[in-house]
Design an enzyme around this catalytic site. Structure first.
Site, PDB file in Angstrom:
ATOM      1  CG  ASP A   1      -3.010   6.657   7.986  1.00 48.67           C
ATOM      2  OD1 ASP A   1      -3.978   5.711   7.239  1.00 48.67           O
ATOM      3  OD2 ASP A   1      -3.509   7.177   9.375  1.00 48.67           O
TER       4      ASP A   1
ATOM      5  CG  ASP B   1      -7.621   2.585   6.969  1.00 46.71           C
ATOM      6  OD1 ASP B   1      -6.776   2.247   6.718  1.00 46.71           O
ATOM      7  OD2 ASP B   1      -7.983   3.820   7.471  1.00 46.71           O
ATOM      8  CD  GLU B   2      -2.399   1.873   9.902  1.00 42.68           C
ATOM      9  OE1 GLU B   2      -1.562   2.033   9.848  1.00 42.68           O
ATOM     10  OE2 GLU B   2      -3.783   1.321  10.448  1.00 42.68           O
TER      11      GLU B   2
END
Lengths: 383, 369
Positions: A9, A105-106
């Site tokens: 993350d 973003d993961e």
């Protein structure tokens, strides 16, 4: 075989990117997602400095402004976020045999059976974290566990720049002391309901009999209980390249009004085009699906140059519709689809001067929809 | 009735009109030849309702006939025969019997009423032009005709006759060819759009000599001594092609066409099917031509000498388009006139052939990254 699932993350991703673009933002409370002029909308992301004032994502900007009037409020450079996201992905794909991007973003990665190649999971995580930091100056937190659900909770456990590893077999113990909202999927409403019933920690859920949840919530309840007990998906379904995108609409009452049908084709063309643009691909086939009230169904395709433009799709599908809607029978269902997706660049067209202008409008529309939802802005047929 | 004819002469006539025979139409009669004999002249006709081909020859006969026969079977039989004299017998609405010294073939006939009648032709204007020139002009321009039914007006070749000369324009919105010949002038001023199928089919059939062209609102006919070729016209407004040709440009790149084309051709296998682009990294003295298929790991880069008036410019084109454009030019030296990476690029021979003007417009690809 021991399952080793990573969840990476990127910490305060939007803020981190903004700080790369403007290093003077370092150490300051930065809030992304607000229109700096109107102060409307909600927070998309905020820096750790801003969180100290009690700010968090999804908080209305008006409220945030009261709590942190000296914060730096940014509209957000969404194109840059996508670019950095791709760069991170490139780094990860050098290592991960199975990689799945869950959002901008993961990332999920499956490193099962990779110990001989990469060493202990913790070392590998440290290496990945360092590499992303050294190459891109982006902080990332990594969770490692035997399944995706626990790995995701882990990556949130120590932030920023944390690494959390749950030893296989210890999942239940790791989760037990955590508040129930730490489990992805438990939103504000569920949290309130469960709190009211006396469930505050994940351990409370894990200890209760599974029937309690299955009776109240059915399949969702069962899954919730299992996940509180540290179970989850041990394999990442790798990303598969999408072959087509389509939207369908069944009319509440069989439709005879041609204008209404055209309106529906228009809005579906837009939806399809938008999801293409989101994925950064173009399509070369446009498909119309038409089902009459007697269930006779026809599907017609037309070939176009690679495009991702609402207008081009609508024109193509409308042509198909006008050519193929020949029976005087009411229509039950309409569908618009695109296929033959490609990553090609946009081929400029000499007779469509408006196209360039429209492309800019569309990207602005997409940006607004990303931030405020698909219904925030509609495109008129005249564009 | 009976008639005699040489097998090779008949084969040539049948082959000429065969391209119009279609098996794709829902009108199955279009799979046939219409064969007529009147006053000792045998006429073979084939049509797919869009183009219409008719060829005539003299035969030795005393009678008249109208017969409709399966085109493929008849052509196959005649093609397989040696150069011999055939005697063909016709049994009314029933069959054709092809006799020769060693044997006979029977081909069933369909009712002549079933053959679709061709539209009445109203072609008032007439001009004459050499077939060899037309063939060359078709070959040079037809590649740019649009295949997309979404813009029907561009699905053909625009032919403009005027006092200033004859002009051929083809475009699909991504590339455009404009070929003008000023030495052939016409008293009439007309622009007609010939559908792609007609351009390609007629282009192969045109003979060298003078061709008589007559046209009206909806049809055009090309007539030579041995063949009549008719096509319906595309009755649409051709886009205003002149308005998209840049009047001014910022840079020009002069390059040897053959060297440049060779590099582009070698690059083609390395062009990703998905992205399908060739990049030109133009510097003062040379251009770097490159293509890559990152997913499969293919990459190609090559340097070609050039003379560039600017400092540097990077522009990308669809590989297939650039390759096609270069293969349709046969000049030694060409000029690429450029404005910016996202604006139209014009390509012209450095030296035009006398009284001719050839201009190609190519739109670039706007790359994602």
């Amino acid at each position: 075989m021991e399952r080793v699932i990573f969840h990476l993350d990127l910490d305060a991703f939007f803020v981190s990117v903004e700080r790369i673009l403007d290093p003077t933002l370092e150490g300051k409370p930065v809030i992304v997602g607000a229109n700096p002029d109107s102060r409307r909308g909600v927070i998309s992301a905020c820096s750790y400095e801003a969180r100290k004032y009690g700010l968090h994502s999804a908080m209305p900007i008006g409220q945030a402004y009261k709590l942190c009037p000296n914060g730096i409020y940014l509209r957000g450079s969404y194109g840059e976020y996508a670019r950095y996201s791709r760069l991170v992905r490139n780094i990860l794909s050098r290592y991960a045999p199975v990689l799945k991007q869950a959002s901008v973003d993961e990332f999920y990665m499956d490193f099962s059976g990779c110990r001989a190649t990469y060493g202990a999971p913790i070392d590998l995580a440290t290496h990945l974290q360092k590499e992303i930091w050294n190459e891109l100056s982006l902080p990332a937190s990594i969770g490692i566990a035997s399944n995706t659900s626990v790995a995701k909770v882990c990556s949130d456990f120590h932030k920023p720049m944390g690494i959390t590893y749950v030893i296989p077999g210890m999942e239940r113990e790791f989760l037990a002391p955590l508040p129930i909202e730490a489990l992805p999927g438990i939103g504000k409403v569920t949290q309130r309901e469960l709190n009211a019933k006396g469930f505050f920690k994940l351990g409370d859920i894990a200890r209760a009999p599974v029937e309690y949840f299955t009776i109240a919530l059915g399949k969702v309840g069962q899954e919730l209980w299992e996940r509180a007990n540290g179970e989850g998906n041990t394999v990442i379904s790798g990303e598969h390249e999408q072959k087509s995108i389509s939207k369908e609409h069944t009319f509440g009452k069989d439709e005879t009004d041609i204008d209404k049908m055209k309106g529906r084709l228009f809005s579906m063309s837009g939806e399809v085009a938008q999801s293409l643009r989101k994925q950064g691909v173009m399509a070369t086939n446009v498909i119309l699906k038409l089902r009459y009230s007697d269930f006779t169904t026809l599907t017609r395709t037309v070939k176009i140059s690679p495009d991702d433009d609402d207008k081009i799709f609508y024109e193509a599908v409308l042509r198909l519709f006008e050519k193929n809607y020949t029976r005087r029978v009411s229509v039950r269902l309409l569908g618009v689809g695109v296929a033959n997706l490609t990553h090609a660049g946009y081929q400029e067209d000499m007779f469509d001067e408006q196209a360039g202008k429209r492309k800019r409008v569309l990207s602005a529309v997409d940006e607004l929809r990303d931030r405020f939802g698909d219904h925030y802005i509609k495109i008129g047929a005249g564009l | 009735m009976k008639f005699t004819v040489n097998s090779k002469v008949l084969e040539r006539k049948l082959s000429k009109v065969y391209p119009a025979v279609t098996t794709k139409s829902s009108i199955t009669e279009l799979e046939n030849f219409l064969i007529e004999i009147k006053n000792g002249v045998l006429t073979v006709t084939a049509s797919d309702m869009e183009i219409f081909l008719k060829s005539s020859m003299n035969v030795d006969t005393d009678g008249e006939l109208v017969a409709v026969v399966k085109a493929k079977q008849l052509l196959d039989v005649v093609r397989g025969l040696d150069d011999i004299q055939l005697t063909i017998e016709y049994e009314r609405d029933s069959r054709l019997i092809i006799n020769y010294e060693k044997g006979k073939y029977t081909v069933p006939c369909e009712s002549s009423n079933a053959y679709p009648s061709t539209v009445a032709v109203e072609e008032e204007k007439e001009i004459e032009i050499e077939g060899a020139f037309l063939r060359e002009a078709f070959a040079q321009t037809s590649f740019a005709i649009s295949k997309e039914s979404i813009r029907p007006s561009m699905m053909g070749l625009l032919i403009e006759f005027s006092l200033d000369g004859i002009r051929f324009v083809a475009t699909d919105g991504h590339r455009m060819v404009r070929f003008t010949d000023k030495s052939r002038t016409f008293s009439t001023s007309e622009g007609k759009i010939l559908p792609e199928k007609a351009v390609n089919t007629f282009g192969k059939l045109l003979s060298d000599g003078l061709i008589n062209i007559s046209f009206g609102l909806s049809t055009i006919t090309f007539k030579s001594e041995e063949l009549e070729m008719r096509s319906r016209l595309i009755n649409q407004k051709f886009p205003d092609y002149n308005s998209v040709i840049p009047v001014d440009y910022n840079f020009s790149m002069k390059v040897n066409r053959q060297e440049f084309h060779s590099a582009v051709k070698r690059m083609m296998p390395f062009v990703s099917n998905d992205i399908n682009q060739i990049k030109l990294d133009i510097g003062k003295d040379f251009v770097v031509v490159s293509a890559s298929d990152t997913e499969k790991g293919f990459e190609g880069t090559e340097r070609v000498n050039c003379e560039f008036t600017g400092d540097s410019l990077v522009i990308a084109f669809k590989g297939q388009y650039l390759n096609e454009v270069l293969s349709h030019l046969n000049h030694d030296s060409i000029l690429l006139k450029l404005i910016s990476p996202s604006k139209a690029c014009t390509i012209e021979p450095e030296v035009q052939q006398e009284s001719q003007d050839l201009l190609i417009l190519l739109m670039p690809i706007r790359t994602v990254n």
